[in-house]
Design an enzyme around this catalytic site. Structure first.
Site: not given
Length: 326
Positions: A11-12, A14, A84, A86-87, A129, A131, A153, A157, A183
């Site tokens: 939540i912290t 983007q 949401l 994740a590293q 993602s 990616e 990464y 995902k 995004h």
């Protein structure tokens, strides 16, 4: 009337901050999971949600602990859960693949299991993602394009996406994934290339820097606006049937184009300031990502509202304004 409850991991970040704002505007009771270190350093770590913090219910927890996740889900019993956290910095995933894989895969597995056991009626969103496509087999990429990830990464995902789909198919749960292409926004982290460009160009414009160090300028990405994309997340969980969706703009632009446009808006010649450093190249490059969001447009009624040029201008102007306020 009882408010719907949403639980957001990350939540912290983007996306988390934009999603929290959006859900509050829809009348949700919004819960978020934050690390204890954020409580100890709120000025820095809670900066994106500071303006709405009094409207949120925050829970200290960590994706590294199943007990932590289980207990929070047990307490909240969310109607919707948006995963949401994740590293998510691709370059760092090459430097520390172990923590990337541990956090992104195990954390997702913990949340899925806890939801199935303690909140099986909850609708779940997994942040997949672009990616995952990696060394792409076709352009543009859609929901049926094969995955060939080129980073720890991206690999993590793909596993999270597969876990989410397996829970949906095995247990009949309303679990969906959004395959989001790049995004950005003025809230993007400074380590990401888009924000690195606009923040450094703003510094150069103000005489606080002279050079911008970058890697591969020819890599192409499908860049959209984060506030647009969180609406797509919500729309996925409002559908009768869970599914997976590509969220993108349908356009790809090179890093070079991003650089040229940012310097152009600043009234500067990019060639006088950009330095190419080979150590900033990825060990395994993803050359072009461009998404086909036709399914999301047809089934969700979603399409992007902010295009590339407007996005670059928005980010640059925000960074220039931020420097002015120092």
């Amino acid at each position: 009337m009882t408010k719907r409850k949403a639980l957001i991991t990350g939540i912290t970040g983007q996306d988390g901050s934009y999603l929290a704002e959006f859900l509050l505007s829809k009348g949700y009771e919004v819960h978020g999971i934050i690390r204890r270190v954020a409580i100890e350093d709120p000025e820095h770590r809670l900066r994106r949600i500071r303006h709405i913090q009094d409207k949120l219910i925050l829970h200290a927890g960590t994706l590294d602990s199943y007990a932590s996740i289980f207990n929070i889900i047990e307490r909240v019993k969310p109607d919707e859960c948006y995963h949401l956290a994740a590293q998510s910095f691709v370059s760092y995933s090459f430097e520390d693949e172990f923590s990337t894989i541990d956090t992104n895969i195990n954390g997702t597995s913990y949340i899925l299991s806890a939801l199935r056991q303690r909140a099986p009626k909850a609708r779940f969103y997994f942040a997949a993602s672009s990616e995952m496509f990696g060394l792409v087999k076709e352009t543009p990429q859609n929901e049926d394009t094969p995955f060939h990830p080129r980073s720890p990464y991206g690999i993590s995902k793909v596993v999270g996406y597969s876990l989410t789909r397996n829970y949906r198919e095995a247990y009949g749960l309303h679990f969906s994934s959004g395959i989001l292409f790049n995004h950005e926004s003025p809230r993007r982290g400074f380590e990401f290339v888009s924000r690195k460009i606009t923040s450094t160009v703003a510094k150069i414009k103000k005489g606080l820097a002279d050079k911008l160090s970058l890697g591969n300028l020819d890599a192409k990405r499908d860049w959209g606006y984060a506030a647009d994309y969180v609406k797509a997340m919500w729309l996925m969980l409002q559908q009768d049937t869970p599914d997976d969706y590509v969220i993108a703009t349908g356009e790809s632009h090179s890093v070079r184009e991003f650089v040229e446009m940012a310097f152009k808006f600043a009234g500067l010649n990019w060639e006088n300031h950009v330095v190419i450093e080979k150590n900033l190249y990825r060990p395994a490059e993803v050359f072009e990502l461009k998404g086909d969001f036709a399914k999301a447009k047809k089934k969700l009624g979603w399409s992007p509202s902010v295009r590339f040029e407007e996005l670059v201008r928005m980010m640059l102007e925000s960074d220039i304004e931020r420097i002015k306020k120092r």
